[in-house]
Motif scaffolding. Sequence first.
Motif, mmCIF file in Angstrom:
data_model
loop_
_atom_site.group_PDB
_atom_site.id
_atom_site.type_symbol
_atom_site.label_atom_id
_atom_site.label_comp_id
_atom_site.label_asym_id
_atom_site.label_seq_id
_atom_site.Cartn_x
_atom_site.Cartn_y
_atom_site.Cartn_z
ATOM 1 N N ARG A 61 -35.121 -46.578 57.129
ATOM 2 C CA ARG A 61 -34.238 -47.473 56.358
ATOM 3 C C ARG A 61 -33.285 -48.244 57.255
ATOM 4 O O ARG A 61 -32.722 -49.253 56.823
ATOM 5 N N ARG A 62 -33.109 -47.814 58.482
ATOM 6 C CA ARG A 62 -32.241 -48.504 59.436
ATOM 7 C C ARG A 62 -33.032 -49.308 60.461
ATOM 8 O O ARG A 62 -32.500 -49.694 61.504
ATOM 9 N N GLY A 63 -34.269 -49.579 60.143
ATOM 10 C CA GLY A 63 -35.080 -50.444 60.990
ATOM 11 C C GLY A 63 -35.779 -49.750 62.137
ATOM 12 O O GLY A 63 -36.363 -50.425 62.996
ATOM 13 N N LEU A 64 -35.742 -48.411 62.186
ATOM 14 C CA LEU A 64 -36.420 -47.662 63.236
ATOM 15 C C LEU A 64 -37.549 -46.851 62.602
ATOM 16 O O LEU A 64 -37.349 -45.715 62.170
ATOM 17 N N LEU A 65 -38.724 -47.440 62.522
ATOM 18 C CA LEU A 65 -39.868 -46.757 61.935
ATOM 19 C C LEU A 65 -40.111 -45.453 62.679
ATOM 20 O O LEU A 65 -40.226 -45.427 63.905
ATOM 21 N N THR A 66 -40.185 -44.345 61.939
ATOM 22 C CA THR A 66 -40.230 -43.017 62.547
ATOM 23 C C THR A 66 -41.229 -42.143 61.812
ATOM 24 O O THR A 66 -41.326 -42.198 60.582
ATOM 25 N N VAL A 67 -41.956 -41.313 62.561
ATOM 26 C CA VAL A 67 -42.882 -40.346 61.981
ATOM 27 C C VAL A 67 -42.432 -38.946 62.405
ATOM 28 O O VAL A 67 -41.705 -38.786 63.395
#
Length: 412
Positions: A61-67
């Motif tokens: 949601r803060r622009g840092l795509l994370t898995v």
Amino acid sequence: MRRTDPEDHGPVRYGPPLPGDGLPVLPELAAVLAAAAGRAEAQPVGGAPALLEAACGYWTRRGLLTVPDQVASGPGAPALLLALTAALASDGADILVPRPCAAWWAPYARVLGRPTFHVPTPAESGGVPDPYALLETVRRVRTEGGDPRLLVLSVADDPTATVAPPELLHETVEVATAEGLHLVSDETWRDTLHQPHGTVLLSPAEMRPDRVTVVTDLAGSLLPPGWPAAVARFPATRTGLHLHARVLDILTALGARVAAPVAAAAGYALDEPAPVTERREATVRLHARVAAAAHAALLAAGALVRPPQAGRHLYADLGPLRERLAAQGVGDAQELEDLLTARLGMPAPGGHRFGDDLGALRVRLATGPLLGGTDEERAECLTSPVPLELPHVQRALISLTTVLDELRDDAQ
């Protein structure tokens, strides 16, 4: 090259904790924690899938795509920073931090026997080193036989309560990565901007996702400080995956797990449901107003202090009052800490606890103690449209102003 060894007054090994918000626990958070209190099983090292998924959503949601494979959790940011420092700098590497910096950064390098070098920050903000000073420091350390590999920084800073402008951050990140440094970005305070629509905050991970690990202590804006939980986001690279695995090994050796009830509350908070976001926004507004009032009192007394932009604290330089303070036996930050703590009746940790020069008359003042002395008074601050006009807040601010005015008047 000067290192951050303790000076005079005995060693400053451990700093003050993160400034708390001073407010009662959010009822919805308390209910989630209570519902999980009967769980007897231990959380896996690094976090259970539900917590990791919640952290992924938070960063995405803060622009840092994370898995999930990029995320690890720990019982507070200090445990994660210790594991990261051990993984990145335990084999002879050196560590760079800004001057001043969060009080809990340097002790973990000392635990590992690694030297820490402070780099000056520019006049307008703290948390991020001046790029030219960083380059000079890296080259000087190498000339003296050192091996700098890790830079810890913070865009929304403790102790200075400032937010580094994007152009400064960009220059510093470029220098750091060009010199082969790995960056750890402490983003504990990123969700506490006093003017969220008027302040631009960028994460170094947005600029160089391959070279930045992000650490967020949930005590900054999501959980009470007595419920230790933090999350780390690693680069989505082969090196990042190796670092993630190494950190998990170290956390396992330390037995550093998040308690199951706290993990449940952390997952709930990271999902950012309406009760959590509404409380966070109300808390930020409240502390922004109190910080602005405290800032005005400090300026009126003749102190030097940057306008607070984030967090629940201010960083004041009482150097202009040095003559009067010297007459009262105050000649350094430790003595100033002792004087103000006694007079204000609240913690006033000196700048030496944040890596600043002992001789500089600087202190960090928190806004939480200004909200009242009981849960009822502090809760009233949240619901009042004019919290600065509440009697208990007025008394606290008057007390602060009185102490500062006495120093100013005596100095004149």
